[in-house]
Design an enzyme around this catalytic site. Structure first.
Site, PDB file in Angstrom:
ATOM      1  N   ARG A 119       0.811  -1.214   0.000  1.00  0.00           N
ATOM      2  CA  ARG A 119       0.000   0.000   0.000  1.00  0.00           C
ATOM      3  C   ARG A 119       0.846   1.266   0.000  1.00  0.00           C
ATOM      4  NH1 ARG A 119      -4.639  -1.940   4.301  1.00  0.00           N
ATOM      5  NH2 ARG A 119      -5.717  -3.378   2.898  1.00  0.00           N
ATOM      6  N   ARG A 178      -2.582   6.355  -0.292  1.00  0.00           N
ATOM      7  CA  ARG A 178      -2.913   6.436   1.126  1.00  0.00           C
ATOM      8  C   ARG A 178      -2.188   7.562   1.858  1.00  0.00           C
ATOM      9  NH1 ARG A 178      -4.210   0.880   4.026  1.00  0.00           N
ATOM     10  NH2 ARG A 178      -5.877   2.205   4.765  1.00  0.00           N
ATOM     11  N   ARG A 238      -6.215  12.056  -6.471  1.00  0.00           N
ATOM     12  CA  ARG A 238      -7.421  11.242  -6.346  1.00  0.00           C
ATOM     13  C   ARG A 238      -8.644  12.044  -5.927  1.00  0.00           C
ATOM     14  NH1 ARG A 238      -8.349   6.384  -4.200  1.00  0.00           N
ATOM     15  NH2 ARG A 238     -10.485   7.174  -4.391  1.00  0.00           N
ATOM     16  N   ASP A 298      -6.688  -2.960  -6.876  1.00  0.00           N
ATOM     17  CA  ASP A 298      -7.477  -3.388  -5.725  1.00  0.00           C
ATOM     18  C   ASP A 298      -7.814  -4.863  -5.904  1.00  0.00           C
ATOM     19  OD1 ASP A 298      -9.186  -2.224  -3.283  1.00  0.00           O
ATOM     20  OD2 ASP A 298     -10.371  -3.770  -4.304  1.00  0.00           O
ATOM     21  N   TYR A 340     -15.854 -11.884  -0.345  1.00  0.00           N
ATOM     22  CA  TYR A 340     -16.538 -10.660  -0.750  1.00  0.00           C
ATOM     23  C   TYR A 340     -17.804 -10.978  -1.542  1.00  0.00           C
ATOM     24  CZ  TYR A 340     -12.842  -7.434   0.689  1.00  0.00           C
ATOM     25  OH  TYR A 340     -11.949  -6.688   1.427  1.00  0.00           O
TER      26      TYR A 340
END
Length: 374
Positions: A34, A38, A47, A83, A159
């Site tokens: 990551r 972030r 973003r 992702d 998921y």
């Protein structure tokens, strides 16, 4: 020097690739999960008002976000900005990433009809990702690897079944245990999506790949070996001919490390809960138990990890002390023959509020330490 062979770069001095192969790298390789996004102010700026999944399918954005931490921190690898659910979205599954919650599936998959209705994978669905990879490769140096990325089958199945993130994965485990044939049917539909996505990245020129199982740590080793390992092994086996290092990582998987290594991988990622020398011993012992004919060298894997992401908030002296401890654990494992090499990383992803300068200082400190002994 870089020599090109189709889309694949041949890197003659890439520390991450050398460590993964059991060679002595020119410096201790380091990258952070990551790292792309972030914590970086430039990421938050680019973003602004753009959704996560939209960013993953815009070649200009995914290339820029992937390269931001490489430029800032001098890490030894870029990790493709993506992702876990990208291959599902690309194939046509109705889902979105909801801020503050995570991936949410509009129509959870819980019946045979739901499973049969899942779409297949076509490489054209990720043409934007492939285009972005080309832009990234054009900017990386001959010492910096590009790591491709995909979510592992258990995590994607959870998921789909739960409809989003779950604290207990109760519906997932219920299907796994009450209808194992249906579970295998679902996993067999997911496997080609993941394999196809990884293969598309490999064909586009990535130098290594990571299979990331976010939720596997919620399973017992028995359940992992019966219900997950065959599918992860199928995926990793399907890309073995590509000749790129395969990294397998899961969160909270200290009890599963041997089984995850058995799926077929050159590098095993270890989260911060498990000392690296103990992890290496577990991996080596488990692989020898699985195949006693293997020699000691065949049961050793390169290690990746494993600084607690929260330590980056503790100040430079605390970070350096933890880095020294981790490097010493990795070196002991290599010296014993339980590990082949070491790639420094966090034991999970960079936390959003992490000071970017703390990351840069940590990279500099790791690079200043001697490479792992061979």
């Amino acid at each position: 020097m870089i020599r090109r062979m189709t889309n694949r770069r041949v890197l003659t001095d890439a520390p991450l690739l050398d460590a993964a192969a059991g060679r002595t790298p020119s410096r201790r390789p380091v990258w952070f999960m990551r790292q792309a996004g972030r914590s970086l102010p430039e990421y938050r700026e680019i973003r602004a008002n753009i959704g996560m999944l939209e960013s993953c399918f815009r070649p200009d954005l995914l290339a820029e976000i992937t390269m931001q931490p490489v430029r800032r921190h001098d890490v030894d690898a870029a990790i493709l900005f993506s992702d876990i659910v990208v291959p599902l979205k690309a194939a046509g599954v109705d889902l979105d990433i909801v801020p503050g919650r995570g991936p949410v599936v509009a129509h959870p998959v819980r019946t045979a009809a739901d499973i049969d209705a899942l779409p297949g994978f076509d490489p054209d669905q990720v043409a934007a990702v492939v285009e972005g990879i080309g832009a990234i490769l054009g900017e990386l140096t001959d010492r910096q690897a590009l790591i491709g990325f995909a979510g592992a089958p258990f995590t994607l199945a959870s998921y789909l079944i739960e409809g989003g993130p779950s604290r207990n994965h109760e519906r997932t485990k219920a299907l796994m245990h009450s209808e194992p044939a249906l579970w295998d049917r679902l996993m067999s539909r997911i496997d080609p999506l993941i394999t196809g996505f990884l293969r598309a990245q490999i064909d586009a020129g990535v130098d290594a790949v990571q299979l990331f199982d976010s939720w596997a740590g919620f399973l017992t080793e028995r359940d992992y070996r019966r219900h997950v390992l065959p599918h992860s092994a199928r995926i990793l086996g399907a890309i073995a001919d590509a000749g790129v290092p395969r990294i397998h990582f899961g969160v909270g998987t200290g009890e599963l490390l041997g089984a995850m290594a058995a799926a077929g991988t050159e590098v095993v990622g270890v989260d911060w809960r498990m000392p690296l020398d103990i992890a290496a011993r577990r991996i080596s012992a488990a692989l020898q138990d699985d195949d006693p004919a293997d020699g000691r060298g065949d049961s050793a894997r390169a290690l990746q990890g494993n600084l607690d992401p929260a330590i980056l908030f503790a100040g430079e002296s605390a970070v350096q002390a933890e880095v020294r401890r981790i490097l010493a654990e990795a070196d002991r494992a290599i010296d014993r023959g339980d590990a082949r090499g070491h790639i420094f990383n966090l034991g999970h992803g960079v936390l959003p509020d992490t000071d970017a300068d703390a990351i840069t200082r940590t990279v500099d400190f790791v690079h200043a330490q001697p490479p792992a002994p061979r």
